[in-house]
Design a protein around this motif. Structure first.
Motif, mmCIF file in Angstrom:
data_model
loop_
_atom_site.group_PDB
_atom_site.id
_atom_site.type_symbol
_atom_site.label_atom_id
_atom_site.label_comp_id
_atom_site.label_asym_id
_atom_site.label_seq_id
_atom_site.Cartn_x
_atom_site.Cartn_y
_atom_site.Cartn_z
ATOM 1 N N ARG A 1 7.311 5.363 6.674
ATOM 2 C CA ARG A 1 7.216 4.743 5.355
ATOM 3 C C ARG A 1 8.465 5.136 4.571
ATOM 4 N NH1 ARG A 1 3.592 2.839 7.673
ATOM 5 N NH2 ARG A 1 1.491 2.256 6.970
ATOM 6 N N THR A 2 9.130 4.158 3.966
ATOM 7 C CA THR A 2 10.338 4.451 3.202
ATOM 8 C C THR A 2 10.113 4.395 1.700
ATOM 9 O OG1 THR A 2 11.008 2.118 3.312
ATOM 10 C CG2 THR A 2 11.851 3.588 5.030
ATOM 11 N N ARG A 3 8.960 3.892 1.283
ATOM 12 C CA ARG A 3 8.678 3.743 -0.152
ATOM 13 C C ARG A 3 7.278 4.257 -0.473
ATOM 14 N NH1 ARG A 3 11.817 -0.610 1.381
ATOM 15 N NH2 ARG A 3 13.592 -1.096 0.020
ATOM 16 N N PRO A 4 7.027 4.593 -1.745
ATOM 17 C CA PRO A 4 5.684 5.027 -2.139
ATOM 18 C C PRO A 4 4.632 3.961 -1.855
ATOM 19 C CG PRO A 4 7.267 5.586 -3.842
ATOM 20 C CD PRO A 4 7.990 4.713 -2.858
ATOM 21 N N PHE A 5 3.397 4.406 -1.671
ATOM 22 C CA PHE A 5 2.284 3.510 -1.362
ATOM 23 C C PHE A 5 1.035 4.083 -2.018
ATOM 24 C CE2 PHE A 5 2.913 6.650 1.930
ATOM 25 C CZ PHE A 5 1.675 7.251 2.015
ATOM 26 N N LEU A 6 -0.057 3.336 -1.963
ATOM 27 C CA LEU A 6 -1.325 3.808 -2.510
ATOM 28 C C LEU A 6 -2.104 4.548 -1.422
ATOM 29 C CD1 LEU A 6 -2.448 0.698 -4.606
ATOM 30 C CD2 LEU A 6 -1.452 2.837 -5.454
ATOM 31 N N PHE A 7 -2.380 5.808 -1.645
ATOM 32 C CA PHE A 7 -3.149 6.565 -0.661
ATOM 33 C C PHE A 7 -4.546 5.978 -0.493
ATOM 34 C CE2 PHE A 7 0.065 9.860 -1.178
ATOM 35 C CZ PHE A 7 0.136 10.390 0.107
ATOM 36 N N ASN B 1 -4.506 3.545 2.333
ATOM 37 C CA ASN B 1 -3.937 4.005 3.602
ATOM 38 C C ASN B 1 -4.634 5.292 4.032
ATOM 39 O OD1 ASN B 1 -1.187 2.339 4.118
ATOM 40 N ND2 ASN B 1 -1.477 2.651 1.927
ATOM 41 N N GLU B 2 -4.730 5.489 5.335
ATOM 42 C CA GLU B 2 -5.432 6.655 5.864
ATOM 43 C C GLU B 2 -4.460 7.799 6.152
ATOM 44 O OE1 GLU B 2 -8.785 6.848 6.147
ATOM 45 O OE2 GLU B 2 -8.790 4.907 5.151
ATOM 46 N N PHE B 3 -3.685 8.199 5.131
ATOM 47 C CA PHE B 3 -2.731 9.284 5.297
ATOM 48 C C PHE B 3 -3.214 10.524 4.567
ATOM 49 C CE2 PHE B 3 0.312 5.618 5.687
ATOM 50 C CZ PHE B 3 0.612 5.828 7.028
ATOM 51 N N ASP B 4 -2.996 11.687 5.198
ATOM 52 C CA ASP B 4 -3.303 12.954 4.541
ATOM 53 C C ASP B 4 -2.180 13.372 3.610
ATOM 54 O OD1 ASP B 4 -5.840 13.674 5.873
ATOM 55 O OD2 ASP B 4 -4.595 13.672 7.674
ATOM 56 N N LEU C 1 6.582 17.139 0.121
ATOM 57 C CA LEU C 1 5.311 16.779 0.732
ATOM 58 C C LEU C 1 4.428 16.261 -0.390
ATOM 59 C CD1 LEU C 1 3.230 16.682 3.046
ATOM 60 C CD2 LEU C 1 2.600 19.035 2.431
ATOM 61 N N VAL C 2 4.080 14.986 -0.323
ATOM 62 C CA VAL C 2 3.261 14.352 -1.353
ATOM 63 C C VAL C 2 1.847 14.199 -0.801
ATOM 64 C CG1 VAL C 2 2.984 12.325 -2.835
ATOM 65 C CG2 VAL C 2 5.283 13.103 -2.199
ATOM 66 N N GLN C 3 0.856 14.594 -1.605
ATOM 67 C CA GLN C 3 -0.539 14.526 -1.175
ATOM 68 C C GLN C 3 -1.393 13.860 -2.254
ATOM 69 O OE1 GLN C 3 -0.246 19.012 -0.083
ATOM 70 N NE2 GLN C 3 -2.058 18.251 0.990
ATOM 71 N N PRO C 4 -2.468 13.203 -1.851
ATOM 72 C CA PRO C 4 -3.371 12.610 -2.842
ATOM 73 C C PRO C 4 -4.139 13.690 -3.582
ATOM 74 C CG PRO C 4 -4.292 12.387 -0.648
ATOM 75 C CD PRO C 4 -2.914 12.947 -0.469
#
Length: 299
Positions: free
Chosen positions: A131-137, A140-143, A274-277
């Motif tokens: 991923r190269t740009r921000p997205f909505l956690f 998406n199933e990302f930790d 490291l970006v986290q929800p």
């Protein structure tokens, strides 16, 4: 209480038909007859009490409700598939972390270090998507995500918190063949060389020349590449000067396939985070985060 859920077969038929805008192509993909797909869609519309499709000149088209539902169903089916593949890969053992990451950082910094994590935590699997740009956690199933940006950009990423990993220093580099005698040039002379652009950072060269107090009317001109790895490949082939984070090109600098293009001018604008929800952290994610901070030299 019984759940109000359509069958996965019905949802698969709907997702394929919505994606292809064709019953025939959906049937071919799912190895079903066109009639079987049509019946599944009819049953889904009856179950929901909402019209999802309408006839079009060439095949079928989604209604506004169908278009909205299709996007959501695709996300859910993708997540179920990833969960199944994850469980199959682990054979029911251990835990996993699913991470989004900027691609070149992942391939050149993170992945070479994962062998150490595997030795320390053999039951922990790390899955990485680009991923190269921000997205909505929430969609998406990302930790978590490894993201390169400024504090101001991170403030705009709603519903997240960020942990600093590494400061980024970018510098102009190129093939030795592009420089006369292989010697670095002045920032003013650099403005006359072909510049390789980063599509995700369109102002990078302009910011760099501003920091050098040099006017460069063509600072935004030149071929654009989405990934730093593409810029590095182009620069290594002598196509122009790349402005890239030095931590990503240590191999090329050591081998001298890339050399500093300018007498001075490394600047720091961004860092890797490291970006986290904003939600409770699973134990596996805690283990990975602590390891990642150790690798980055952070306390």
């Amino acid at each position: 209480m019984r759940r109000k859920l359509p069958s996965t077969q019905t949802l698969a038929c709907f997702e394929a038909a919505a994606r292809h805008r064709s019953l025939t192509r959906a049937a071919q993909e799912l190895a079903l007859t066109q009639g079987a797909v049509s019946r599944q869609l009819g049953q889904l519309e009856e179950f929901l009490g909402v019209k999802l499709f309408k006839r079009a000149q060439h095949g079928i088209a989604l209604t506004p409700a169908g278009d909205d539902y299709a996007r959501k169903v695709q996300l859910r089916l993708d997540a179920i598939e990833r969960d199944a593949l994850d469980l199959m890969g682990r054979q029911g053992q251990g835990e996993s972390v699913t991470l989004a990451a900027v691609p070149t950082f992942a391939t050149r910094w993170l992945i070479p270090r994962l062998a150490r994590l595997a030795r320390e935590q053999p039951d922990l699997n790390v899955h990485i998507a680009a991923r190269t740009r921000p997205f909505l956690f929430a969609e998406n199933e990302f930790d978590g995500a490894i993201y390169a940006g400024t504090p101001q950009q991170l403030e705009q990423w709603a519903g997240t918190h960020a942990t600093l990993l590494l400061q980024e220093e970018v510098a102009p580099v190129c093939s030795p063949a592009l420089l006369k005698g292989g010697q670095p040039v002045t920032p003013r002379a650099l403005a006359n060389l072909p510049l390789l652009q980063q599509s995700t950072r369109p102002d990078a060269w302009r910011d760099w020349f501003t920091a050098q107090s040099v006017e460069a009317p063509k600072a935004m001109a030149g071929p654009r590449y989405e990934l730093f790895s593409m810029q590095v490949a182009a620069a290594s082939c002598g196509m122009g000067v790349a402005l890239v984070p030095t931590l990503l090109i240590q191999g090329e600098l050591a081998a001298k396939t890339l050399v500093p293009a300018c007498e001075s001018g490394a600047i720091a604008r961004r860092a890797y985070y490291l970006v986290q929800p904003e939600q409770p952290e699973r134990a596996a994610v805690t283990v990975f985060r602590k390891w990642l901070l150790k690798e980055a030299g952070r306390p």
